[in-house]
Design a protein around this motif. Structure first.
Motif, PDB file in Angstrom:
ATOM      1  N   LYS A 154      39.892 -63.248-100.127  1.00  0.00           N
ATOM      2  CA  LYS A 154      39.077 -63.091 -98.915  1.00  0.00           C
ATOM      3  C   LYS A 154      39.796 -63.712 -97.719  1.00  0.00           C
ATOM      4  CE  LYS A 154      35.442 -61.749 -96.730  1.00  0.00           C
ATOM      5  NZ  LYS A 154      35.184 -60.323 -96.559  1.00  0.00           N
ATOM      6  N   THR A 155      40.437 -64.850 -97.919  1.00  0.00           N
ATOM      7  CA  THR A 155      41.188 -65.495 -96.845  1.00  0.00           C
ATOM      8  C   THR A 155      42.299 -64.581 -96.343  1.00  0.00           C
ATOM      9  OG1 THR A 155      40.696 -67.681 -97.766  1.00  0.00           O
ATOM     10  CG2 THR A 155      42.549 -67.535 -96.243  1.00  0.00           C
ATOM     11  N   ILE A 156      43.041 -63.978 -97.249  1.00  0.00           N
ATOM     12  CA  ILE A 156      44.118 -63.059 -96.875  1.00  0.00           C
ATOM     13  C   ILE A 156      43.545 -61.838 -96.152  1.00  0.00           C
ATOM     14  CG2 ILE A 156      45.869 -61.483 -97.796  1.00  0.00           C
ATOM     15  CD1 ILE A 156      46.324 -63.654 -99.998  1.00  0.00           C
ATOM     16  N   GLU A 157      42.449 -61.305 -96.656  1.00  0.00           N
ATOM     17  CA  GLU A 157      41.809 -60.141 -96.026  1.00  0.00           C
ATOM     18  C   GLU A 157      41.441 -60.449 -94.573  1.00  0.00           C
ATOM     19  OE1 GLU A 157      37.494 -58.011 -96.359  1.00  0.00           O
ATOM     20  OE2 GLU A 157      38.453 -58.560 -98.246  1.00  0.00           O
ATOM     21  N   VAL A 158      40.880 -61.622 -94.336  1.00  0.00           N
ATOM     22  CA  VAL A 158      40.475 -62.011 -92.985  1.00  0.00           C
ATOM     23  C   VAL A 158      41.688 -62.202 -92.089  1.00  0.00           C
ATOM     24  CG1 VAL A 158      39.416 -63.873 -91.645  1.00  0.00           C
ATOM     25  CG2 VAL A 158      38.270 -62.999 -93.677  1.00  0.00           C
ATOM     26  N   LEU A 159      42.734 -62.829 -92.607  1.00  0.00           N
ATOM     27  CA  LEU A 159      43.942 -63.031 -91.807  1.00  0.00           C
ATOM     28  C   LEU A 159      44.586 -61.700 -91.431  1.00  0.00           C
ATOM     29  CD1 LEU A 159      45.541 -66.075 -93.626  1.00  0.00           C
ATOM     30  CD2 LEU A 159      44.472 -66.066 -91.373  1.00  0.00           C
ATOM     31  N   MET A 160      44.510 -60.729 -92.318  1.00  0.00           N
ATOM     32  CA  MET A 160      45.124 -59.430 -92.060  1.00  0.00           C
ATOM     33  C   MET A 160      44.351 -58.616 -91.014  1.00  0.00           C
ATOM     34  SD  MET A 160      47.948 -59.335 -93.624  1.00  0.00           S
ATOM     35  CE  MET A 160      48.412 -57.616 -93.506  1.00  0.00           C
ATOM     36  N   LEU A 161      43.152 -59.042 -90.654  1.00  0.00           N
ATOM     37  CA  LEU A 161      42.396 -58.342 -89.627  1.00  0.00           C
ATOM     38  C   LEU A 161      43.083 -58.441 -88.266  1.00  0.00           C
ATOM     39  CD1 LEU A 161      38.723 -59.298 -90.541  1.00  0.00           C
ATOM     40  CD2 LEU A 161      39.860 -57.092 -90.880  1.00  0.00           C
ATOM     41  N   ASN A 208      48.036 -57.714 -85.141  1.00  0.00           N
ATOM     42  CA  ASN A 208      48.863 -57.852 -83.940  1.00  0.00           C
ATOM     43  C   ASN A 208      49.475 -59.242 -83.843  1.00  0.00           C
ATOM     44  OD1 ASN A 208      48.430 -55.220 -83.118  1.00  0.00           O
ATOM     45  ND2 ASN A 208      46.669 -55.757 -81.849  1.00  0.00           N
ATOM     46  N   SER A 209      48.667 -60.265 -84.073  1.00  0.00           N
ATOM     47  CA  SER A 209      49.185 -61.635 -84.021  1.00  0.00           C
ATOM     48  C   SER A 209      50.206 -61.876 -85.132  1.00  0.00           C
ATOM     49  CB  SER A 209      48.052 -62.654 -84.143  1.00  0.00           C
ATOM     50  OG  SER A 209      47.257 -62.626 -82.987  1.00  0.00           O
ATOM     51  N   LEU A 210      49.936 -61.325 -86.315  1.00  0.00           N
ATOM     52  CA  LEU A 210      50.875 -61.477 -87.420  1.00  0.00           C
ATOM     53  C   LEU A 210      52.204 -60.792 -87.102  1.00  0.00           C
ATOM     54  CD1 LEU A 210      48.496 -60.897 -90.459  1.00  0.00           C
ATOM     55  CD2 LEU A 210      49.513 -63.059 -89.742  1.00  0.00           C
ATOM     56  N   GLU A 211      52.131 -59.609 -86.492  1.00  0.00           N
ATOM     57  CA  GLU A 211      53.349 -58.894 -86.127  1.00  0.00           C
ATOM     58  C   GLU A 211      54.129 -59.655 -85.060  1.00  0.00           C
ATOM     59  OE1 GLU A 211      56.343 -55.998 -86.095  1.00  0.00           O
ATOM     60  OE2 GLU A 211      54.831 -56.504 -87.572  1.00  0.00           O
ATOM     61  N   LEU A 212      53.436 -60.202 -84.078  1.00  0.00           N
ATOM     62  CA  LEU A 212      54.105 -60.980 -83.030  1.00  0.00           C
ATOM     63  C   LEU A 212      54.814 -62.202 -83.618  1.00  0.00           C
ATOM     64  CD1 LEU A 212      51.481 -60.823 -80.141  1.00  0.00           C
ATOM     65  CD2 LEU A 212      53.738 -59.735 -80.207  1.00  0.00           C
ATOM     66  N   GLU A 213      54.150 -62.870 -84.554  1.00  0.00           N
ATOM     67  CA  GLU A 213      54.776 -64.027 -85.199  1.00  0.00           C
ATOM     68  C   GLU A 213      56.007 -63.604 -85.992  1.00  0.00           C
ATOM     69  OE1 GLU A 213      53.802 -67.659 -88.282  1.00  0.00           O
ATOM     70  OE2 GLU A 213      52.592 -65.847 -88.356  1.00  0.00           O
ATOM     71  N   PHE A 232      60.658 -64.181 -85.391  1.00  0.00           N
ATOM     72  CA  PHE A 232      61.681 -64.599 -86.356  1.00  0.00           C
ATOM     73  C   PHE A 232      62.551 -63.425 -86.798  1.00  0.00           C
ATOM     74  CE2 PHE A 232      58.441 -67.844 -86.534  1.00  0.00           C
ATOM     75  CZ  PHE A 232      59.194 -69.001 -86.540  1.00  0.00           C
ATOM     76  N   GLY A 233      62.529 -62.334 -86.010  1.00  0.00           N
ATOM     77  CA  GLY A 233      63.358 -61.175 -86.306  1.00  0.00           C
ATOM     78  C   GLY A 233      62.872 -60.367 -87.490  1.00  0.00           C
ATOM     79  N   LYS A 234      61.577 -60.443 -87.796  1.00  0.00           N
ATOM     80  CA  LYS A 234      61.014 -59.721 -88.932  1.00  0.00           C
ATOM     81  C   LYS A 234      59.884 -58.821 -88.466  1.00  0.00           C
ATOM     82  CE  LYS A 234      62.136 -63.128 -92.455  1.00  0.00           C
ATOM     83  NZ  LYS A 234      61.601 -63.836 -93.608  1.00  0.00           N
ATOM     84  N   THR A 235      59.363 -58.017 -89.376  1.00  0.00           N
ATOM     85  CA  THR A 235      58.223 -57.149 -89.094  1.00  0.00           C
ATOM     86  C   THR A 235      57.324 -57.065 -90.325  1.00  0.00           C
ATOM     87  OG1 THR A 235      57.529 -54.968 -88.337  1.00  0.00           O
ATOM     88  CG2 THR A 235      59.453 -55.033 -89.781  1.00  0.00           C
ATOM     89  N   ILE A 236      56.040 -56.804 -90.099  1.00  0.00           N
ATOM     90  CA  ILE A 236      55.120 -56.552 -91.212  1.00  0.00           C
ATOM     91  C   ILE A 236      54.815 -55.065 -91.304  1.00  0.00           C
ATOM     92  CG2 ILE A 236      54.065 -58.845 -91.102  1.00  0.00           C
ATOM     93  CD1 ILE A 236      51.597 -57.509 -89.806  1.00  0.00           C
TER      94      ILE A 236
END
Length: 80
Positions: A41-48, A51-56, A60-64
């Motif tokens: 559930k924690t992962i599911e909520v973070l994945m909502l 955009n923020s995850l992609e920016l982070e 670091f030169g990576k992508t999701i």
């Protein structure tokens, strides 16, 4: 023995977003499936907030944003 100690000192692990409880786990009497469900559930909520995850990741030169299910992030193919 561990579960007896857990029952005596049970805690509540709670995930809140904007002061609203999303999920919680009572450690007294919890089993592995309960912990895994809380983590899922924690992962599911973070994945909502992709955009923020992609920016982070980009910082670091990576992508999701890729088609590999085995990897969370990969080196940004545009930068290769």
């Amino acid at each position: 023995m561990c579960s007896e100690t857990n029952k005596k000192t049970g805690n509540i692990i709670e995930l809140k977003i904007n002061n609203a409880t999303v999920c919680y786990l009572r450690t007294d009497g919890s089993v592995a499936a309960d912990y895994l469900s809380f983590i899922a559930k924690t992962i599911e909520v973070l994945m909502l907030d992709r955009n923020s995850l992609e920016l982070e990741a980009n910082a670091f030169g990576k992508t999701i944003q890729h088609g590999y299910s085995a990897f969370s992030t990969i080196k940004d193919p545009k930068g290769l």
